[in-house]
Design an enzyme around this catalytic site. Structure first.
Site, PDB file in Angstrom:
ATOM      1  N   TYR A 109      -8.965   4.883  -7.465  1.00 38.42           N
ATOM      2  CA  TYR A 109      -7.768   4.342  -7.280  1.00 38.42           C
ATOM      3  C   TYR A 109      -7.345   3.035  -8.042  1.00 38.42           C
ATOM      4  CZ  TYR A 109      -3.741   2.297  -4.685  1.00 38.42           C
ATOM      5  OH  TYR A 109      -2.678   1.787  -4.566  1.00 38.42           O
ATOM      6  N   TRP A 111      -3.627   0.989 -10.172  1.00 42.20           N
ATOM      7  CA  TRP A 111      -2.572   1.229 -10.988  1.00 42.20           C
ATOM      8  C   TRP A 111      -2.541   1.392 -12.539  1.00 42.20           C
ATOM      9  CZ3 TRP A 111       2.904  -0.709 -10.391  1.00 42.20           C
ATOM     10  CH2 TRP A 111       3.270  -0.611  -8.996  1.00 42.20           C
TER      11      TRP A 111
HETATM   12  P1  PGD Z   1      -5.046  -3.663 -10.297  1.00 39.83           P
HETATM   13  O1  PGD Z   1      -5.002  -5.047 -10.660  1.00 39.83           O
HETATM   14  O2  PGD Z   1      -3.542  -3.327 -10.779  1.00 39.83           O
HETATM   15  O3  PGD Z   1      -4.985  -3.483  -9.118  1.00 39.83           O
HETATM   16  O4  PGD Z   1      -5.184  -2.399  -6.942  1.00 39.83           O
HETATM   17  P2  PGD Z   1      -5.275  -2.025  -8.228  1.00 39.83           P
HETATM   18  O5  PGD Z   1      -6.610  -1.567  -8.373  1.00 39.83           O
HETATM   19  O6  PGD Z   1      -4.250  -1.061  -8.602  1.00 39.83           O
HETATM   20  O7  PGD Z   1      -5.951  -2.886 -11.185  1.00 39.83           O
HETATM   21  C1  PGD Z   1      -5.542  -2.065 -12.187  1.00 39.83           C
HETATM   22  C2  PGD Z   1      -7.199  -2.192 -13.285  1.00 39.83           C
HETATM   23  O8  PGD Z   1      -6.655  -1.262 -14.147  1.00 39.83           O
HETATM   24  C3  PGD Z   1      -6.903  -3.641 -14.047  1.00 39.83           C
HETATM   25  O9  PGD Z   1      -8.353  -4.086 -13.853  1.00 39.83           O
HETATM   26  C4  PGD Z   1      -6.780  -3.134 -15.365  1.00 39.83           C
HETATM   27  O10 PGD Z   1      -7.441  -4.032 -16.425  1.00 39.83           O
HETATM   28  C5  PGD Z   1      -7.062  -2.014 -15.645  1.00 39.83           C
HETATM   29  N1  PGD Z   1      -6.592  -0.880 -16.646  1.00 39.83           N
HETATM   30  C6  PGD Z   1      -5.242  -1.162 -17.087  1.00 39.83           C
HETATM   31  N2  PGD Z   1      -4.809  -0.344 -17.774  1.00 39.83           N
HETATM   32  C7  PGD Z   1      -6.088   0.230 -18.136  1.00 39.83           C
HETATM   33  C8  PGD Z   1      -6.140   1.593 -18.963  1.00 39.83           C
HETATM   34  O11 PGD Z   1      -5.512   2.055 -19.662  1.00 39.83           O
HETATM   35  N3  PGD Z   1      -7.488   2.096 -18.678  1.00 39.83           N
HETATM   36  C9  PGD Z   1      -8.417   1.510 -17.918  1.00 39.83           C
HETATM   37  N4  PGD Z   1      -9.801   2.128 -18.101  1.00 39.83           N
HETATM   38  N5  PGD Z   1      -8.122   0.365 -17.000  1.00 39.83           N
HETATM   39  C10 PGD Z   1      -6.837   0.083 -17.289  1.00 39.83           C
HETATM   40  C11 PGD Z   1      -3.577  -2.762  -6.290  1.00 39.83           C
HETATM   41  C12 PGD Z   1      -3.696  -2.699  -4.684  1.00 39.83           C
HETATM   42  O12 PGD Z   1      -4.176  -3.725  -4.118  1.00 39.83           O
HETATM   43  C13 PGD Z   1      -2.355  -2.296  -4.086  1.00 39.83           C
HETATM   44  S1  PGD Z   1      -1.390  -1.047  -4.889  1.00 39.83           S
HETATM   45  C14 PGD Z   1      -1.873  -2.624  -3.005  1.00 39.83           C
HETATM   46  S2  PGD Z   1      -0.141  -2.675  -2.825  1.00 39.83           S
HETATM   47  C15 PGD Z   1      -2.882  -3.837  -2.335  1.00 39.83           C
HETATM   48  N6  PGD Z   1      -2.278  -4.870  -1.715  1.00 39.83           N
HETATM   49  C16 PGD Z   1      -2.902  -5.967  -0.983  1.00 39.83           C
HETATM   50  C17 PGD Z   1      -2.347  -6.866  -0.255  1.00 39.83           C
HETATM   51  O13 PGD Z   1      -1.039  -6.649   0.206  1.00 39.83           O
HETATM   52  N7  PGD Z   1      -3.077  -7.437   0.542  1.00 39.83           N
HETATM   53  C18 PGD Z   1      -4.426  -7.506   0.171  1.00 39.83           C
HETATM   54  N8  PGD Z   1      -5.386  -8.260   1.000  1.00 39.83           N
HETATM   55  N9  PGD Z   1      -5.050  -6.726  -0.622  1.00 39.83           N
HETATM   56  C19 PGD Z   1      -4.395  -5.932  -1.174  1.00 39.83           C
HETATM   57  N10 PGD Z   1      -4.803  -4.851  -1.990  1.00 39.83           N
HETATM   58  C20 PGD Z   1      -4.305  -3.759  -2.581  1.00 39.83           C
END
Ligand code: PGD
Length: 815
Positions: A109, A111
């Site tokens: 999972y 983004w």
């Molecule tokens: P990101 O930081 O976007 O968070 O959680 P999510 O895991 O989606 O992580 C994406 C990762 O992908 C990053 O480390 C980035 O470096 C990596 N990445 C980016 N591009 C690429 C690529 O092309 N290839 C590869 N291999 N990696 C890549 C988000 C999630 O957190 C979400 S959606 C929500 S809504 C939640 N919200 C909360 C909240 O409100 N409160 C708490 N306490 N916790 C939450 N967690 C949740």
């Protein structure tokens, strides 16, 4: 050099490579409100935390699979690509052979990044499906609770979310916006895949001129921008359902409800009415009952209900409200409240979900399906609701309920993650550490040394969008954007596609995975297929690929007139029934009631969450932490970028607290503080603000988790709130994420020299002596005994020695 087009989850922009290296970032010329996150792009691109070479955890390299206790604690050994790929392919083959493909967790999972071809999960899921299957994950951390509830009560979650009243309609028709969770402006810059024109900030500003009043129901005043006439109801966190029930009760008690609408368009109202007036359980859910729970005066509640009934009212609920224990209830209760007002389906009236949660809700851009990478069916049927990742790893074989079924967690031996950061997104990170210690092997593709990369065994350096070619756009975007390559890959980073193609080569299914195409050929192929479909449907006539690529974008065709799900239904519920068992909006669901779930009964109900202000649990931890989305980065992405770094206080994530709570604890603005409960602790920098309810503190998500060595439960030196949140599901119906709230205590740091933030440097990296003499021969799958290692960097946070710029790896060569 002229600027190059690209896009991101925070919108389209242009990039100008600098002669001396790095890039300059410019907003898209048509964007009326470019995202502040653009300021973080250039610095993140080649930040010292980029993973520059494939790396293997030292203990895994020496001891092989099953040495998980060292995860997140041991140094890494940098190895050649050939060695790393051989190790990963060998492990995938071994685990599948010994345990079956369901022992590989590929839910992965997260983004990831914008871009329709290089989207990391799409690439990984395609690869693993062709490999023979994998345990998948479902739904999202954003909206996992509503995605299960809404189909049952209105028939279609997507229609509620995407066919909501548009912002222009709201500005024109809505006289009163009752915004539970507000309309947080910081979130509207973000949409999966991005939007080119951010129009929502402009519409929010227009609310003031239009004279639309807003009742802001949130503990945080900043959940609505200044401007519109605002009545701030600073509700106690987690108590919105009680307020919604009391508002509905008032409508009924004062005969202000729309009986005809309830009878024609809903089912189960009599059951809910018995609960509201107390016939069902002896407790009328009136304003006097709700007032002490919500921390709002009863007369204020009654007055709001009367105002709602007197004018065109839109009831909106942000997604954050369902990201909590019993998260179904505020969504369902708001729907019931809107039904009692009888305005569903009228322009600018009724119910909306997610305004201010994401840029595309209420946007007017065309709802076109963009080009996509084809996904073969996953031969394995196992999946988990995504927020149950720690339970999956800790409790193989255990039963759990999900959406009316009873399922069993499979026995996962290998975790393969690309494009997500579970050590950011999951709750109770101390528990997640214990869970991640269990699988035999953890493989992560990551551009940066995130906490997830640090908890892996084999880390494969991935490129970011600026280092590859793609095209992208978001839901409701106005443009398809060509994403030109603007920088050479950092270090030896490779595209996820190239990594997986090289693994598929070793595992014998490269022709199926790549279909013989280079990435550029894939782009032309996917674009061509999409353009053909559009033309066949009469939906548009895109230019040939070469022209699109040279122009850098294509303006998508305008969409037909606005149509909302509820407008047709309201006009004639017999002819346009909803896809629910009754064909109506289910205010009582016999199907949910029949499940007999104590945490999700058959109608919206007040269920007291375990962690809320004023409860016994609050005696030791009397402050309610709101862990919401950050304004300075996307989740954990860009945390090392300029915008995020500029907002840190005392070098840590900023925690906002009310001056009264600060005074009680002798805390001054800028002080270093420790936030703690029984699950963990973190350090943060205090920011005093009277724009939140006393008793409430706000620590946004996304500061890279930085557990201080030897602390158990973990002390995060940087301020990640998921060190404090509970790993509980919203309910046994949806098993959604509940990261929004946690009870905590807060104190000024008096422990002397505080532990340093180490995550802005790479972890300790050693050099693989075998790699130094590696002839880089391809093929074979080996898990040969580990060679000796030599330190190139002994302790964090000393940065790793800069490596000489590597030539761009050719994806073709990797195959
Ligand atoms: P990101 O930081 O976007 O968070 O959680 P999510 O895991 O989606 O992580 C994406 C990762 O992908 C990053 O480390 C980035 O470096 C990596 N990445 C980016 N591009 C690429 C690529 O092309 N290839 C590869 N291999 N990696 C890549 C988000 C999630 O957190 C979400 S959606 C929500 S809504 C939640 N919200 C909360 C909240 O409100 N409160 C708490 N306490 N916790 C939450 N967690 C949740």
């Amino acid at each position: 050099m002229s600027s190059l087009p690209t896009t991101s989850h925070w919108g389209a922009f242009r990039v100008r490579p600098r002669p001396a290296g790095g890039v300059l970032v410019e907003p898209h010329p048509e964007d009326p409100a470019p995202s502040p996150l653009l300021a973080g792009v250039a610095g993140s691109l080649d930040h010292r935390t980029r993973v520059r070479r494939p790396a293997v955890r030292e203990g895994w390299l020496r001891g092989g699979p099953g040495t998980g206790a060292g995860r997140g604690r041991e140094p890494f050994v940098e190895v050649s690509w050939e060695r790393a790929l051989d190790l990963v392919a060998g492990e995938l083959a071994r685990v599948k052979r010994e345990f079956g493909p369901q022992a590989v967790f590929g839910g992965s999972y997260g983004w990831a990044s914008a871009g329709r071809f290089h989207h990391a999960q799409s690439q990984l899921h395609r690869f693993l499906a062709l490999f023979g299957g994998y345990t998948a994950s479902r739904n999202s951390y954003s909206l996992g609770t509503s995605l299960v509830l809404l189909p049952r009560v209105v028939g279609d979650a997507e229609a509620v979310l995407r066919a909501a009243s548009s912002w222009p309609t709201i500005v024109r028709h809505t006289r009163l916006l009752v915004a539970f969770g507000g309309v947080p402006a910081k979130n509207v810059y973000v949409t999966p895949g991005g939007v080119t024109r951010h129009t929502t900030p402009g519409f929010l500003a227009q609310l003031a001129d239009a004279g639309t009043e807003v009742a802001l129901v949130s503990p945080l005043r900043d959940d609505l921008p200044d401007g519109p006439a605002t009545d701030w109801l600073p509700i106690a966190p987690g108590t919105d359902t009680a307020l919604m029930l009391a508002l509905t009760h008032t409508l009924v008690a004062e005969d202000l409800h729309d009986r005809a609408f309830l009878a024609r368009c809903t089912s189960g109202w009599p059951v809910l009415e018995r609960y509201l007036d107390g016939r069902a359980d002896g407790t009328p859910k009136d304003a006097d009952w709700a007032a002490p729970i919500c921390g709002l005066a009863a007369e204020r509640i009654r007055a709001l209900a009367r105002r709602m009934a007197a004018t065109r009212t839109l009831v909106t609920v942000t997604w954050s409200l369902q990201r909590a224990r019993y998260g179904e209830q505020p969504v369902w209760a708001a729907l019931a409240l809107a039904c009692a007002l009888g305005q569903l389906g009228l322009p600018g009236g009724g119910f909306g979900h997610g305004y201010g949660s994401m840029g595309d809700v209420g946007d007017t851009g065309p709802a076109l399906r963009l080009p996509f990478l084809p996904q073969p069916a996953n031969p394995v049927e196992e999946f988990i609701p995504c927020a149950r990742i720690a339970d999956l790893l800790l409790h193989p074989g255990e039963e759990y309920r999900y959406d009316g079924t009873t399922r069993r967690y499979p026995d996962v031996r290998l975790v393969h993650w690309a494009g997500g950061n579970p050590f950011h997104h999951h709750q109770d990170l101390g528990r997640l550490r214990r869970a991640f210690a269990r699988p035999e092997t953890v493989v992560v593709h990551e551009p940066h040394w995130t906490a997830t990369a640090r908890h892996a065994d084999i880390v494969l350096p991935a490129t970011t969008p600026l280092e590859r070619e793609d095209f992208g756009g978001g839901r409701r975007d106005t443009h398809l954007i060509a994403m030109h390559r603007a920088a050479a890959p950092v270090g030896e980073a490779r595209d996820d596609h190239a990594i997986l193609a090289a693994l598929a080569e070793r595992l014998g299914f490269a022709p199926e995975f790549t279909e013989g195409r280079s990435p550029r050929q894939w782009l032309e192929h996917l674009y061509g297929q999409w353009a053909g479909r559009l033309r066949a449907d009469g939906a548009g006539d895109p230019p040939p690929f070469d022209r699109f690529w040279a122009d850098g974008e294509w303006r998508l065709p305008e969409q037909a007139a606005e149509r909302t799900l509820f407008a047709e239904f309201r006009a004639d519920p017999e002819r346009h029934p909803l896809a629910t068992p009754s064909g109506r909006i289910e205010l009582h669901s016999p199907a949910i009631a029949a499940l007999g779930l104590p945490d999700c009964p058959g109608h919206p109900a007040w269920l007291d969450p375990p962690e809320r202000l004023g409860t016994p649990a609050a005696r030791r931890h009397p402050l309610l932490l709101v862990a919401n989305q950050p304004a300075t980065r996307l989740h954990s992405q860009l945390d090392v970028g300029a915008a995020s770094l500029a907002a840190k206080v005392a070098g840590r994530e900023a925690v906002e607290l009310h001056p009264a709570d600060a005074a009680e604890r002798s805390i001054a603005d800028g002080d270093l503080v420790r936030i703690f409960n029984d699950r963990g602790a973190c350090l943060a920098g205090a920011r005093l603000s009277d724009r939140l309810r006393p008793g409430v503190v706000r620590l946004p998500t996304g500061a890279w988790f930085d557990p201080v060595p030897g602390t158990e439960p973990p002390l995060c030196a940087h301020g990640n709130p998921n060190a404090l949140t509970a790993d509980l599901p919203s309910s046994q119906l949806s098993q959604g994420c509940t990261g929004q709230h946690a009870l905590v205590q807060l104190e000024r740091w008096t422990g002397g020299e505080p532990p340093p933030v180490t995550v802005r440097h790479p972890p300790a990296l050693l050099r693989d002596t075998e790699t130094d003499t590696d002839t880089e021969t391809a093929g074979g799958t080996s898990t040969a005994p580990a060679p000796p290692t030599t330190p190139v960097q002994s302790t964090a946070p000393t940065p790793v020695q800069p490596t000489a710029p590597a030539p761009a790896p050719s994806p073709e060569a990797a195959r």
